[in-house]
Write an enzyme that holds these catalytic residues in place. Structure first.
Site, PDB file in Angstrom:
ATOM      1  N   SER A  30       8.909 106.803 117.267  1.00  0.00           N
ATOM      2  CA  SER A  30       9.507 105.957 116.032  1.00  0.00           C
ATOM      3  C   SER A  30       8.351 106.268 115.013  1.00  0.00           C
ATOM      4  CB  SER A  30       9.710 104.560 116.685  1.00  0.00           C
ATOM      5  OG  SER A  30       9.029 103.414 115.661  1.00  0.00           O
ATOM      6  N   GLU A  47      13.056 108.499 120.457  1.00  0.00           N
ATOM      7  CA  GLU A  47      10.988 108.209 120.125  1.00  0.00           C
ATOM      8  C   GLU A  47      10.942 106.829 121.955  1.00  0.00           C
ATOM      9  OE1 GLU A  47      11.870 105.569 117.060  1.00  0.00           O
ATOM     10  OE2 GLU A  47      12.440 107.009 115.618  1.00  0.00           O
ATOM     11  N   CYS A  52      13.799  97.102 109.552  1.00  0.00           N
ATOM     12  CA  CYS A  52      12.411  96.867 109.904  1.00  0.00           C
ATOM     13  C   CYS A  52      11.640  97.296 109.331  1.00  0.00           C
ATOM     14  CB  CYS A  52      11.489  97.881 111.214  1.00  0.00           C
ATOM     15  SG  CYS A  52      13.248  98.179 112.654  1.00  0.00           S
ATOM     16  N   ASP A  54      17.871 103.511 111.084  1.00  0.00           N
ATOM     17  CA  ASP A  54      17.152 105.005 111.145  1.00  0.00           C
ATOM     18  C   ASP A  54      17.722 106.032 111.027  1.00  0.00           C
ATOM     19  OD1 ASP A  54      14.538 103.432 111.517  1.00  0.00           O
ATOM     20  OD2 ASP A  54      14.188 104.179 113.405  1.00  0.00           O
ATOM     21  N   LYS A  55      18.666 106.590 111.987  1.00  0.00           N
ATOM     22  CA  LYS A  55      19.717 107.847 111.955  1.00  0.00           C
ATOM     23  C   LYS A  55      20.542 107.682 110.946  1.00  0.00           C
ATOM     24  CE  LYS A  55      16.881 108.281 115.019  1.00  0.00           C
ATOM     25  NZ  LYS A  55      16.116 106.584 115.055  1.00  0.00           N
ATOM     26  N   CYS A  98      19.670  95.709 111.233  1.00  0.00           N
ATOM     27  CA  CYS A  98      19.359  96.744 110.445  1.00  0.00           C
ATOM     28  C   CYS A  98      21.197  96.831 109.207  1.00  0.00           C
ATOM     29  CB  CYS A  98      19.154  97.704 110.367  1.00  0.00           C
ATOM     30  SG  CYS A  98      17.653  98.206 111.748  1.00  0.00           S
TER      31      CYS A  98
END
Length: 566
Positions: A482, A456, A204, A133-134, A59
């Site tokens: 998730s 998650e 993702c 994500d974070k 990512c």
């Protein structure tokens, strides 16, 4: 203040003049010259460029060219960029392990580190480039705290993998594990999925958490229009990153700050977009956290109420058929926002990082761009209400979150509880095929404090899908899921078990009722029995008393408040 200094501050040296002006700052300027800066550089506005580039996760491993492009845009617009790094972790790689406890914690570290550098160095503006994500909400939280002119740049989505003509995502690999456990596929077939699911760099590919948060960036007005859906390897992403560098300089000169952009209506726009696109349940964690940093209150009930009046328009994975690349091809987030705007479902007068309003940004977007099954028209939605709902009841007095996009669970479900005190216990039961259709799986002590870090549970939800149980077994937890998880899964349940919430009183065999007519989650045990059980409950000793996780346990707030630290 002398005239010369006043003129410099007028063109955007809001804070950096503190480090550059006057006789006493000669040593400071000397340090800057050691990095190759000249007089013009020193006299220009200073812009922090926060980068999450690393070799920890795909990512983020492909965003360095975007960071370089942002710096070119700043230089072109007569600003001086200062690149610095911050951490990220890979949820997918730590998933199902003890290491996953560090995922949500990393959001706070990212926000803290960006805030600290920009505060200490007195930067006049900020561009944050982040990929997983974070790191996205962490960067936005820092922007809200700092309240200096800021632009968010998403590192971009991964392209879909492909095997035998079928698109794959990382979720395909997690679900394939369950299919292998059930004997549906062979080791060779699992290996083929493993080696084809992720073809390169980028986050993702479905409407999972990263792409949900990138879409939120556009809806909030913190990102340039159209940038949320661009793939990491697409040259448009490099170009839009350069534009972001130029945009932050425009904001600096006009003194447009996050507090001008991140209003309550902007957060309502973000929720509306997410529920219309079937976005991640992590929305209910990260959006309240960003709002909290801006002094705006956003509750689970707010999210639910917006979802109840917003149609589901986008048919995106994990609940639907398509990935972010498909959305990009038909117009991206602006197409969805324009359809919502035309229907009067979002606020068009909110300011954005372009210096223009949402309505002005969307002026030339054609809502009739073409018929497709990826984004529906308002009058022919996938469903009349949005993709996220929140439930309350005697088992969730602080609320919990259920993603309904792409599912038809029925209005009521009652089943016996199978209680597990950690994720690993539940995974062992799944491996042994001890979870049966009709069960209600309870996984507790996985909340913000109890986990700690609200792991998650993609490994478990993927296994449930692979074993064919995703629609016949409810999974309820004080942890979270998730954005790629799918099925009858309820997360963020509060109060969490570690705080003595009602979930701590559940015993094996207790009847659990999910009522989607009333949006309630109830333990079918008398209040007297629940109170008696809780009276005998004793807090567990924290799993970590030192280091990052030890500090987090002491500081973290409930999931219903975004699990922020105070």
């Amino acid at each position: 203040m002398n005239k010369k200094l006043r003129e410099k501050r007028q063109i955007g040296k809001w804070r950096s003049w503190e480090t550059t002006e006057g006789v006493i700052r000669a040593p400071h300027r000397s340090m800057m010259r050691a990095m190759g800066l000249n007089d013009d550089d020193i006299n220009a506005p200073f812009i922090g460029v926060a980068s999450t580039h690393n070799e920890v996760t795909p990512c983020n491993s492909g965003i360095k060219p975007l960071v370089d492009s942002v710096k070119k845009g700043i230089n072109y617009s007569k600003g001086t960029p200062f690149e610095f790094g911050t951490i990220t972790v890979s949820d997918a790689i730590s998933m199902g392990t003890e290491g996953m406890k560090g995922s949500l914690v990393s959001r706070e570290i990212i926000a803290d580190s960006i805030e600290t550098v920009c505060f200490a160095e007195r930067y006049d503006g900020l561009v944050a480039v982040a990929g997983c994500d974070k790191s996205l909400p962490g960067a936005m939280m820092a922007m809200a705290r700092l309240d200096i002119p800021s632009v968010f740049v998403y590192g971009g989505s991964i392209l879909p993998g492909n095997l035998n003509g079928e698109d794959l995502t990382i979720i395909s690999a997690f679900e394939a594990v369950g299919r292998r456990q059930s004997g549906e596929i062979t080791d060779k077939e699992l290996y083929d999925i493993e080696t084809h699911a992720c073809p390169g760099t980028g986050s993702c590919g479905g409407m999972f958490t990263a792409n949900t948060m990138s879409s939120i960036g556009e809806a909030l007005g913190l990102s340039l229009p159209g940038s949320a859906s661009e793939a990491n390897v697409d040259q448009r992403k490099v170009s839009s990153s350069r534009d972001a560098g130029m945009a932050v300089m425009n904001l600096v000169r006009k003194n447009i700050r996050p507090s001008d952009i991140l209003t309550k209506k902007a957060f309502e726009n973000a929720v509306t977009l997410v529920v219309a696109m079937g976005g991640s349940t992590n929305t209910a964690l990260h959006l309240p956290a960003i709002a909290s940093e801006m002094g705006v209150k956003l509750t689970l009930k707010d999210i639910h109420n917006i979802s109840m009046k917003t149609p589901l328009l986008a048919d995106l994975k994990p609940g639907g058929k398509y990935v972010m690349l498909d959305l990009d091809k038909v117009g991206g987030v602006p197409l969805v926002m324009k359809r919502l705007l035309e229907a009067g479902l979002i606020h068009g007068d909110e300011l954005t990082v372009t210096g223009k309003t949402i309505r002005e940004n969307l002026k030339h977007v054609d809502i009739n761009i073409g018929e497709n099954n990826i984004v529906r028209h308002i009058d022919s939605p996938i469903s009349k209400t949005g993709g996220l709902v929140t439930l309350f009841g005697n088992l969730a007095t602080d609320g919990c979150v259920l993603k309904v996009a792409g599912h038809d669970f029925g209005k009521k479900f009652t089943g016996p509880a199978k209680v597990f005190d950690q994720e690993e216990e539940a995974m062992e039961a799944l491996k042994k095929r001890e979870i049966k259709a009709g069960d209600v799986v309870i996984i507790r002590y996985e909340g913000p404090k109890g986990g700690p870090g609200m792991r998650e549970m993609l490994s478990i939800t993927g296994a449930l899908v692979g074993q064919g149980l995703s629609e016949s077994v409810y999974l309820i937890t004080d942890g979270r899921f998730s954005g790629g998880s799918t099925g009858a899964i309820i997360g963020h349940l509060g109060p969490e078990a570690a705080l003595g919430g009602p979930i701590a009183a559940v015993e094996n065999g207790d009847e659990i009722e999910i009522n989607l007519d009333k949006f309630e989650l109830n333990l079918k045990v008398s209040s007297e029995i629940i109170n008696k059980r809780l009276a005998n409950w004793k807090p567990r000793k924290p799993l970590y008393e030192r280091g990052t996780l030890g500090k987090y346990i002491k500081l973290v707030q409930p999931a219903s408040e975004g699990a922020v630290t105070r």
